[in-house]
Design a protein around this motif. Structure first.
Motif, PDB file in Angstrom:
ATOM      1  N   THR A   1      -9.587 -18.697 -21.409  1.00 42.55           N
ATOM      2  CA  THR A   1     -10.844 -19.439 -21.507  1.00 42.55           C
ATOM      3  C   THR A   1     -12.037 -18.652 -20.983  1.00 42.55           C
ATOM      4  OG1 THR A   1     -10.380 -20.468 -19.354  1.00 42.55           O
ATOM      5  CG2 THR A   1      -9.670 -21.662 -21.331  1.00 42.55           C
ATOM      6  N   ASP A   2     -11.794 -17.660 -20.134  1.00 41.14           N
ATOM      7  CA  ASP A   2     -12.867 -16.828 -19.594  1.00 41.14           C
ATOM      8  C   ASP A   2     -12.313 -15.421 -19.387  1.00 41.14           C
ATOM      9  OD1 ASP A   2     -15.044 -15.686 -18.387  1.00 41.14           O
ATOM     10  OD2 ASP A   2     -14.870 -16.787 -16.507  1.00 41.14           O
ATOM     11  N   SER A   3     -12.508 -14.592 -20.385  1.00 39.23           N
ATOM     12  CA  SER A   3     -11.927 -13.250 -20.364  1.00 39.23           C
ATOM     13  C   SER A   3     -12.680 -12.303 -19.439  1.00 39.23           C
ATOM     14  CB  SER A   3     -11.931 -12.662 -21.779  1.00 39.23           C
ATOM     15  OG  SER A   3     -13.269 -12.465 -22.214  1.00 39.23           O
ATOM     16  N   GLY A   4     -13.926 -12.650 -19.094  1.00 41.63           N
ATOM     17  CA  GLY A   4     -14.757 -11.721 -18.346  1.00 41.63           C
ATOM     18  C   GLY A   4     -15.328 -10.631 -19.228  1.00 41.63           C
ATOM     19  N   ARG A   5     -15.127 -10.753 -20.537  1.00 40.08           N
ATOM     20  CA  ARG A   5     -15.604  -9.763 -21.494  1.00 40.08           C
ATOM     21  C   ARG A   5     -16.631 -10.373 -22.427  1.00 40.08           C
ATOM     22  NH1 ARG A   5     -10.838  -6.317 -24.051  1.00 40.08           N
ATOM     23  NH2 ARG A   5     -12.709  -5.440 -25.026  1.00 40.08           N
ATOM     24  N   ALA A   6     -17.630  -9.587 -22.769  1.00 39.65           N
ATOM     25  CA  ALA A   6     -18.739 -10.074 -23.580  1.00 39.65           C
ATOM     26  C   ALA A   6     -18.356 -10.227 -25.043  1.00 39.65           C
ATOM     27  CB  ALA A   6     -19.926  -9.128 -23.450  1.00 39.65           C
ATOM     28  N   ALA A   7     -18.991 -11.196 -25.702  1.00 35.81           N
ATOM     29  CA  ALA A   7     -18.769 -11.416 -27.130  1.00 35.81           C
ATOM     30  C   ALA A   7     -20.057 -11.893 -27.785  1.00 35.81           C
ATOM     31  CB  ALA A   7     -17.665 -12.448 -27.340  1.00 35.81           C
TER      32      ALA A   7
ATOM     33  N   LYS B   1     -21.006  -7.609 -19.880  1.00 36.93           N
ATOM     34  CA  LYS B   1     -20.420  -8.820 -19.314  1.00 36.93           C
ATOM     35  C   LYS B   1     -21.059 -10.064 -19.924  1.00 36.93           C
ATOM     36  CE  LYS B   1     -17.684  -6.724 -16.406  1.00 36.93           C
ATOM     37  NZ  LYS B   1     -16.207  -6.784 -16.613  1.00 36.93           N
ATOM     38  N   PRO B   2     -20.311 -11.173 -19.987  1.00 37.85           N
ATOM     39  CA  PRO B   2     -20.874 -12.430 -20.485  1.00 37.85           C
ATOM     40  C   PRO B   2     -22.099 -12.846 -19.672  1.00 37.85           C
ATOM     41  CG  PRO B   2     -18.498 -12.595 -20.284  1.00 37.85           C
ATOM     42  CD  PRO B   2     -18.891 -11.308 -19.618  1.00 37.85           C
TER      43      PRO B   2
ATOM     44  N   THR C   1     -33.768  -9.190 -32.035  1.00 48.21           N
ATOM     45  CA  THR C   1     -33.733 -10.453 -31.303  1.00 48.21           C
ATOM     46  C   THR C   1     -33.038 -10.233 -29.973  1.00 48.21           C
ATOM     47  OG1 THR C   1     -33.096 -12.800 -31.462  1.00 48.21           O
ATOM     48  CG2 THR C   1     -31.517 -11.196 -32.263  1.00 48.21           C
ATOM     49  N   GLU C   2     -33.243 -11.145 -29.043  1.00 41.91           N
ATOM     50  CA  GLU C   2     -32.554 -11.073 -27.763  1.00 41.91           C
ATOM     51  C   GLU C   2     -31.393 -12.054 -27.776  1.00 41.91           C
ATOM     52  OE1 GLU C   2     -34.267 -10.481 -23.464  1.00 41.91           O
ATOM     53  OE2 GLU C   2     -34.159 -12.632 -23.850  1.00 41.91           O
ATOM     54  N   VAL C   3     -30.223 -11.565 -27.376  1.00 36.04           N
ATOM     55  CA  VAL C   3     -29.007 -12.380 -27.383  1.00 36.04           C
ATOM     56  C   VAL C   3     -28.459 -12.498 -25.963  1.00 36.04           C
ATOM     57  CG1 VAL C   3     -26.645 -12.573 -28.246  1.00 36.04           C
ATOM     58  CG2 VAL C   3     -28.432 -11.614 -29.716  1.00 36.04           C
ATOM     59  N   THR C   4     -28.115 -13.728 -25.573  1.00 37.64           N
ATOM     60  CA  THR C   4     -27.389 -13.938 -24.320  1.00 37.64           C
ATOM     61  C   THR C   4     -25.913 -13.932 -24.669  1.00 37.64           C
ATOM     62  OG1 THR C   4     -29.168 -15.279 -23.393  1.00 37.64           O
ATOM     63  CG2 THR C   4     -26.997 -15.464 -22.359  1.00 37.64           C
ATOM     64  N   LEU C   5     -25.207 -12.901 -24.214  1.00 39.29           N
ATOM     65  CA  LEU C   5     -23.818 -12.690 -24.631  1.00 39.29           C
ATOM     66  C   LEU C   5     -22.901 -13.801 -24.150  1.00 39.29           C
ATOM     67  CD1 LEU C   5     -23.604  -8.870 -23.887  1.00 39.29           C
ATOM     68  CD2 LEU C   5     -23.805  -9.969 -26.141  1.00 39.29           C
ATOM     69  N   GLY C   6     -21.958 -14.168 -24.997  1.00 41.74           N
ATOM     70  CA  GLY C   6     -20.957 -15.148 -24.647  1.00 41.74           C
ATOM     71  C   GLY C   6     -19.705 -14.474 -24.112  1.00 41.74           C
ATOM     72  N   SER C   7     -18.622 -15.248 -23.989  1.00 41.47           N
ATOM     73  CA  SER C   7     -17.357 -14.742 -23.449  1.00 41.47           C
ATOM     74  C   SER C   7     -16.312 -14.677 -24.545  1.00 41.47           C
ATOM     75  CB  SER C   7     -16.864 -15.662 -22.329  1.00 41.47           C
ATOM     76  OG  SER C   7     -15.612 -15.227 -21.842  1.00 41.47           O
ATOM     77  N   LEU C   8     -15.587 -13.556 -24.591  1.00 42.11           N
ATOM     78  CA  LEU C   8     -14.503 -13.391 -25.544  1.00 42.11           C
ATOM     79  C   LEU C   8     -13.408 -14.381 -25.204  1.00 42.11           C
ATOM     80  CD1 LEU C   8     -13.642 -11.555 -27.912  1.00 42.11           C
ATOM     81  CD2 LEU C   8     -12.503 -10.112 -26.239  1.00 42.11           C
ATOM     82  N   GLN C   9     -12.974 -15.155 -26.195  1.00 45.19           N
ATOM     83  CA  GLN C   9     -12.002 -16.206 -25.954  1.00 45.19           C
ATOM     84  C   GLN C   9     -10.661 -15.869 -26.572  1.00 45.19           C
ATOM     85  OE1 GLN C   9     -12.945 -19.052 -24.067  1.00 45.19           O
ATOM     86  NE2 GLN C   9     -14.728 -17.747 -23.786  1.00 45.19           N
ATOM     87  N   GLY C  10      -9.618 -16.530 -26.069  1.00 40.76           N
ATOM     88  CA  GLY C  10      -8.293 -16.366 -26.637  1.00 40.76           C
ATOM     89  C   GLY C  10      -7.939 -17.542 -27.514  1.00 40.76           C
ATOM     90  N   ALA C  11      -7.077 -17.306 -28.499  1.00 41.97           N
ATOM     91  CA  ALA C  11      -6.657 -18.369 -29.395  1.00 41.97           C
ATOM     92  C   ALA C  11      -5.709 -19.322 -28.683  1.00 41.97           C
ATOM     93  CB  ALA C  11      -5.971 -17.777 -30.631  1.00 41.97           C
ATOM     94  N   ALA C  12      -5.744 -20.576 -29.081  1.00 45.34           N
ATOM     95  CA  ALA C  12      -4.856 -21.578 -28.495  1.00 45.34           C
ATOM     96  C   ALA C  12      -3.423 -21.305 -28.934  1.00 45.34           C
ATOM     97  CB  ALA C  12      -5.290 -22.969 -28.924  1.00 45.34           C
TER      98      ALA C  12
END
Length: 370
Positions: A273-279, A341-342, A359-370
């Motif tokens: 749910t929170d990889s600590g990696r940007a997406a 980082k996210p 454009t300016e983007v606020t990076l999200g977090s890379l998620q894992g599949a359920a």
């Protein structure tokens, strides 16, 4: 094996399947605040014993090696699928075992052999997170004497530190090799290989080691002389002049702090749910210019309410720059995101209908599949 440019160093996954990877950058090793021991594991060594022993000469260093082996090797298992073999590390006393995603591959059931012997045990997949090449499997009936490993804070790993690699190289059960930490903070990119059995992951903050890493070591333990796991061995170098021949002394392990964070979420939530990696929240493909040269990463789809969608990016846009990184291929976009980082705000330059935009983007977090 997938093709690579002759000027690049090649790497192979340390599982049974031989694949390629490229060292992309050396950055500072990130620290994870979650640095406690995992599960019910305890370190039975008297405080300071290995360090004191190591300083007392050859006999003391040998005792420190033997102490680390006797304390940690019982936590390292052999994992067998219908077509592959690798290693794993006991994560907790409930039967959860952490390994590499490329070790489990597409399998969902496994046979696990403990270093302490006894009959092989059945296990099933909890979940895999290919983006960091990590997975968790669970024993159906964990034995009462199952011994979880103690995972270190990898932010404290130092170049020159003595380490031992424990696993099942070439099917040789419970093997141990020794070396040092050669570097930290390496960003390494795996190839998927012609057979598609690799993850294609770009993994940041990896620990480089001179300890021998061979096929079958994947998912095992890289251990310090304080009886702690500092990483999960994943990749080993091959000499480009020798084709698939080994380049001794260059291997890579996923840092223990990353392992704890990812495996802990898989166990608690069934996914990351929170990889600590940007997406960015996009699916992309590579595009070329009129001279057939790589020219950017074209957006194929945008995740609803994801970082890109909130910034106004849409399918058909061609990303050409992320922050200070020029984007020419899908891999270059992946590499750039791996260094971020996210939550960070970055400028994204892109083309739309032949016009350059930004454009300016606020990076999200890379998620894992359920």
């Amino acid at each position: 094996m997938s093709r690579s440019h002759p000027s690049r160093t090649r790497f192979s996954l340390a599982g049974a399947a031989a694949l390629c990877a490229v060292v992309l950058a050396a950055t500072g090793c990130s620290s994870d605040p979650d640095s406690g021991a995992v599960g019910s594991a305890t370190d039975t060594r008297a405080p300071g014993a290995p360090a004191a022993a190591a300083s007392s000469g050859g006999d003391g260093l040998q005792s420190a090696y033997q102490n680390a082996v006797s304390n940690v090797l019982p936590s390292v298992v052999q994992i067998t699928t219908s077509s592959d073999l690798g290693s794993g590390v006991v994560f907790d006393d409930k039967g959860d075992i952490v390994t590499n995603a490329h070790v489990v591959g597409k399998a969902t059931t496994f046979r696990v052999s403990l270093a302490t012997g006894g009959k092989t045990l059945d296990a099933t997949l909890v979940s895999a997170f290919p983006a960091n090449d990590l997975a968790v499997i669970r024993l159906a009936s964990p034995p009462d004497d199952l011994k979880p490993a103690v995972f270190a804070d990898s932010g404290e790993v130092a170049v020159g530190q003595i380490v031992l690699a424990m696993g099942n190289p070439l099917g040789l059960s419970s093997s141990v090799t020794q070396g040092i930490v050669s570097a930290t903070g390496r960003t390494v990119s795996e190839s998927q290989g012609d057979s598609g059995d690799g993850t294609g992951a770009t993994i940041p903050d990896m620990v480089q080691t001179s300890a021998a890493i061979n096929p079958g070591n994947s998912g095992g333990a890289l251990v310090n002389l304080d009886n702690q796991v500092i990483g999960i061995p994943t990749l080993a170098a091959t000499d480009p002049q020798l084709g698939s021949g080994a380049a001794p002394g260059i291997g890579f392990a996923i840092p223990s702090s990353t392992v704890k964070r990812i495996a802990g979420q898989i166990i608690d939530n069934g996914k990351v749910t929170d990889s600590g990696r940007a997406a960015l929240g996009v699916t992309v493909r590579g595009v070329v210019d009129r001279d057939f040269q790589p020219a950017g990463a074209a957006i194929v789809s945008v995740t609803r309410n994801g970082a890109a969608a909130k910034a106004g990016l849409r399918p058909g846009d061609v990303i050409t720059k992320l922050g200070n990184a020029r984007i020419t291929t899908v891999q270059s976009l992946t590499d750039a995101l791996a260094a971020l980082k996210p939550g960070r705000k970055v400028r994204v330059e892109y083309g739309r209908d032949g016009t350059g935009k930004a454009t300016e983007v606020t990076l999200g977090s890379l998620q894992g599949a359920a």
